[in-house]
Design an enzyme around this catalytic site. Structure first.
Site, mmCIF file in Angstrom:
data_model
loop_
_atom_site.group_PDB
_atom_site.id
_atom_site.type_symbol
_atom_site.label_atom_id
_atom_site.label_comp_id
_atom_site.label_asym_id
_atom_site.label_seq_id
_atom_site.Cartn_x
_atom_site.Cartn_y
_atom_site.Cartn_z
ATOM 1 N N GLU A 300 18.679 5.381 32.507
ATOM 2 C CA GLU A 300 18.430 4.809 33.802
ATOM 3 C C GLU A 300 17.513 5.811 34.665
ATOM 4 O O GLU A 300 16.526 5.074 35.085
ATOM 5 C CB GLU A 300 19.636 4.472 34.511
ATOM 6 C CG GLU A 300 20.716 3.367 33.881
ATOM 7 C CD GLU A 300 19.830 2.186 33.316
ATOM 8 O OE1 GLU A 300 18.779 1.677 33.839
ATOM 9 O OE2 GLU A 300 20.369 1.718 32.245
ATOM 10 N N HIS A 303 14.098 5.654 33.474
ATOM 11 C CA HIS A 303 13.397 4.508 34.054
ATOM 12 C C HIS A 303 12.416 4.757 35.459
ATOM 13 O O HIS A 303 11.702 3.891 35.780
ATOM 14 C CB HIS A 303 14.386 3.258 34.345
ATOM 15 C CG HIS A 303 14.606 2.451 33.032
ATOM 16 N ND1 HIS A 303 13.542 1.900 32.230
ATOM 17 C CD2 HIS A 303 15.934 2.198 32.427
ATOM 18 C CE1 HIS A 303 14.172 1.347 31.252
ATOM 19 N NE2 HIS A 303 15.437 1.282 31.393
ATOM 20 N N GLU A 322 11.997 0.058 27.971
ATOM 21 C CA GLU A 322 13.398 0.003 27.582
ATOM 22 C C GLU A 322 13.346 1.222 26.255
ATOM 23 O O GLU A 322 14.452 1.921 26.014
ATOM 24 C CB GLU A 322 14.019 -1.217 27.124
ATOM 25 C CG GLU A 322 14.154 -2.146 28.316
ATOM 26 C CD GLU A 322 15.116 -1.455 29.103
ATOM 27 O OE1 GLU A 322 15.901 -0.714 29.069
ATOM 28 O OE2 GLU A 322 15.336 -2.076 30.309
#
Length: 835
Positions: A300, A303, A322
């Site tokens: 995460e 990201h 992703e």
């Protein structure tokens, strides 16, 4: 087509005609503690420029009370999904007042009441398109804008969003919290959480930059929150990405909140990352579980750059975030945390997901053709995540690590706060590597399927210089290594030589000195199924436990499993390997995979007569190893869980398990019978008819928590009784008050024990209900029903009949049914090939 299902074409046209300048979103959740109150106030003020006289805002709320365009009240034109806007000027301010609905499915603004203390918690989850369940917006990733959130909530609650609090006005019973404006972001990564969350604060500093850190969870889970470990991984990750990306963390603070009834592992909302609270371990956890959590934290965090800073134009390029995050999560884990074996888990856990997905008839290129939102929802799959990450690992081997990271750095600088496509990334990587990547992209990103690699002897057995060749099906270019392993003086299988080769054709000669184990794709550099040659298989069947390197051992386990799934290795042979070597496997990630795969093999890949025998034999393996495993070890915990799984299918140890739970017999030394393990064992007893409602209710008094209530529901539905199965079936299909977690429990209990004699009668009802399920439930809930209730029949006749009769059914629904059919067909095929 429903107006809720946005298409790529119409959103591209809207983005071309509309430029959003800002949002102000005001939410009133003061009524949230009243469970009878279904909705909350939602006011959106959006400023935008337009080259068209009309467009629409997306909103999946309860009601729209008013719409104002440039100061003038206009008629509300709302169809339940879209708010029509007309007579627009070049520059516009639109205000929408509406009522949103609290969610119980994990989509939109989810409301949860904690049974442990009666407290209410809220959090949002939007990907790919559920921000419109909370506020009116242009729901597509390429219409970025700054957001200002204002939340009115009960006084005393923790209220958090993507940015820090700008002002807080508190009265006797309520507070109005206004947050600072965000930088330009997409709707799907905006976030709000509110409730009496427990919070732990810290910070991370690098040079002149200090990032406030927060870790939050429900108050009743606070005793189990190991915040120090989570914060340590967070700091390690921020340092890793700062060093490698050379783009300062751009989102101000970094809060991480663990939330109940979550549909995902986590979500990368900038400044407010949400995680499933399954990562708050209530009892003992294996090293593999801690490694998986660290990997998710770092995934995460990656990201924040790949996805949040630079975002795909549309869901075709979902992989642009992703795949990179999956790769970076494993890389950062291996290089800066204590979980240095992260690539071992990746090779077995993540790539197994990709291999399975990539062999389905619905497989798709990494760069997919996503025509609408329903297709996007189903593309959060093993291709987009794990195959993409595997291919990136191969790309790094192909272009070199420094060229790869320098290309990423250029990509961030060139496209910060914007949207990109594949070409934008390839342009930067080609510039830094000096390689034309168009052919590479065509081979890896724009095709489907995978290669299968086998090392074969040629003439001149054992001669150096032509004695072997790599045979490749579905040829692609691979840069990979061949590891040659031999026994050392201590009897261990160790690497003696590693040869790097470029594989570009169906047959590639290689110069090798033959050794007992010759491992293709050593170090796991490429994405391909690997077959062990016959000579290596014999070595493995005798000496798998002697392979010292865990990654090499993991690649061998993976090769054996893929050969079993493909019907090339007799499933009983795989089970013999698992029974012999899993008890001594020290890596808990590999051990978990091996025990899970063995259980799956028993349930899916054996003929009926073999299945009945192996259920008992596998349970005995699990039970015996549970008692012989090192006290208090992660391996002991894995075997305890495997025992519970096996005991749901065979009741030969039911009296022993009951004695453990009753306390009339001692547990294995060092094994903590924590609530989750106890519920697993009670569910096994329930599924085999050795536990009833009274015992399960008594267990609930020991663990009257959210997890306990969900587990009790699963166990109740697991009981092998016709009336129970009828209740579970009817509840799953018709009880819209079930939360997402409770629906999963009901489905899991219905399927528990593999009692086809009790549930086969619902096969025809399943196919009759499919179209109504899809049209009447949200896509998240519908997906769980379609997949979870699919009948495990002995032929594909019924599903083929439904597919033939429903050629015009929604594409996303047909995809799910086709995938389940393929899983069933594989089961039948592997069984038929077992000698």
């Amino acid at each position: 087509m429903s107006t809720a299902n946005l298409t790529r074409a119409e959103t591209a046209a809207r983005a071309a005609a509309v430029t959003v300048r800002s949002y102000r979103v005001e939410l009133d959740v003061t009524s949230a503690t009243d469970q009878s109150e279904p909705g909350f106030g939602s006011v959106t003020t959006v400023e935008f420029d337009a080259t068209t006289g009309e467009t629409w805002l997306d909103f999946l709320g309860g009601t729209v009370e008013s719409v104002t365009v440039n100061g003038a009240s206009v008629d509300v034109r709302y169809d339940g999904a879209r708010i029509a806007l007309r007579r627009l000027a070049e520059s516009n301010t639109v205000v929408v007042r509406g009522t949103g609905r609290y969610s119980r499915s994990g989509e939109g603004l989810h409301r949860f009441r904690d049974p442990a203390d009666g407290r209410t918690y809220l959090y949002t989850q939007y990907e790919p398109s559920d921000a419109r369940r909370v506020f009116a917006c242009f729901e597509q990733p390429n219409m970025k804008a700054p957001f200002t959130f204002v939340v009115t909530a009960p006084a005393g609650w923790e209220v958090i969003s993507n940015q820090s609090v700008a002002t807080r006005d508190v009265t006797d019973d309520r507070q109005v919290v206004e947050f600072a404006p965000t930088l330009p972001i997409s709707t799907y990564i905006t976030a709000v959480a509110a409730g009496p969350y427990h919070r732990v604060d810290s910070s991370w500093t690098r040079g002149d930059l200090t990032v406030p850190l927060g870790v939050l969870c429900r108050a009743s889970l606070a005793p189990h929150l190991d915040a120090d470990t989570i914060l340590e991984v967070t700091r390690q990750g921020l340092g890793f990405f700062a060093d490698n990306f050379e783009f300062p963390y751009p989102w101000g603070k970094y809060d991480q909140v663990f939330v109940p009834e979550y549909n995902l592992g986590a979500m990368e909302n900038p400044g407010l990352v949400t995680f499933t609270e399954a990562y708050v371990f209530r009892g003992a956890a294996t090293d593999a579980q801690y490694e998986a959590r660290a990997n998710t934290i770092l995934h995460e965090m990656a990201h924040m750059w790949f996805g949040d800073l630079v975002t795909m134009q549309w869901w075709d390029d979902l992989w642009l975030k992703e795949s990179f995050a999956d790769y970076m999560g494993a890389l950062a884990s291996a290089e800066v945390t204590e979980w240095t074996d992260a690539w071992v888990a990746f090779a077995n856990r993540r790539k197994a997901w990709a291999y399975s997905q990539d062999q389905l008839p619905t497989t798709h290129p990494i760069v997919a053709d996503i025509v609408d939102l329903e297709a996007a929802k189903l593309n959060f799959d093993g291709i987009t995540y794990a195959k993409g990450a595997s291919v990136l690992k191969q790309l790094v081997a192909y272009v070199g690590r420094e060229a790869f990271f320098e290309g990423a750095r250029r990509y961030f600088r060139a496209h910060a706060y914007g949207n990109t496509t594949l070409d934008d990334l390839l342009r930067e990587l080609s510039a830094t590597s000096g390689r034309d990547l168009d052919a590479w992209a065509q081979a890896w990103l724009q095709t489907t399927g995978m290669s299968t690699l086998t090392l074969e002897r040629t003439r001149g057995k054992g001669r150096k210089g032509g004695g072997h060749q790599v045979v490749q099906t579905d040829p692609r270019p691979h840069t990979l290594s061949i590891g040659l392993y031999d026994f050392d003086d201590a009897g261990s299988l160790v690497l003696t030589e590693r040869i790097t080769v470029d594989i570009t054709s169906a047959r590639t000669p290689v110069e090798l000195n033959e050794t007992p184990l010759m491992l293709l794709n050593d170090d796991d550099q490429t994405y391909a199924k690997v077959r062990l040659g016959g000579f290596s298989v014999r070595t493995v069947e005798e000496s798998l436990d002697r392979i010292v390197d865990p990654l090499a051992r993991g690649l061998v386990w993976s090769a054996l499993w893929n050969s079993t799934r493909d019907g090339e290795l007799d499933p009983r042979r795989y089970l013999e390997v698992a029974r012999r070597f899993a008890p001594t496997e020290p890596n808990t990630a590999l051990l978990t995979a091996a025990t899970t795969n063995a259980a799956f093999t028993v349930g899916h890949y054996l003929r009926k007569s073999d299945r009945i025998r192996w259920r008992g034999e596998w349970l005995e393996t699990c039970w015996a190893t549970l008692w012989s495993a090192e006290a208090g070890s992660g391996s002991q915990l894995v075997w305890a869980r495997a025992t519970a799984s096996a005991a749901a299918l065979d009741d030969s140890r039911s009296a022993d398990i009951r004695a453990l739970l009753d306390g009339t017999a001692p547990a294995p030394d060092g094994l903590a019978l924590d609530p989750d393990l106890r519920w697993s064992l009670w569910t096994a007893l329930a599924a085999t008819g050795h536990a009833g409602e009274a015992e399960l209710d008594a267990e609930l008094t020991r663990d009257d928590t959210a997890s306990g209530r969900t587990a009790r529901l699963r166990a109740l539905a697991a009981r092998p009784d016709e009336a129970v199965k009828a209740w579970a079936w009817e509840s799953a299909l018709t009880d819209t008050t079930l939360t997402n977690d409770h629906l999963d429990a009901m489905i899991g209990g219905f399927r528990a024990g593999e009692r086809r004699d009790l549930i086969a009668r619902y096969d025809s009802a399943y196919f009759a209900a499919l179209t109504n399920i899809w049209s009447g439930r949200s896509i998240e809930i519908a997906r769980r029903l379609v997949v979870g209730l699919f009948p495990a029949k002995d032929s594909t006749e019924a599903v083929d009949k439904w597919l033939d009769a429903n050629e015009k059914a929604p594409a996303a629904l047909r995809r799910l049914v086709v995938e389940q059919r393929d899983h069933l067909e594989r089961d039948l095929r592997v069984r038929s090939r077992a000698r």
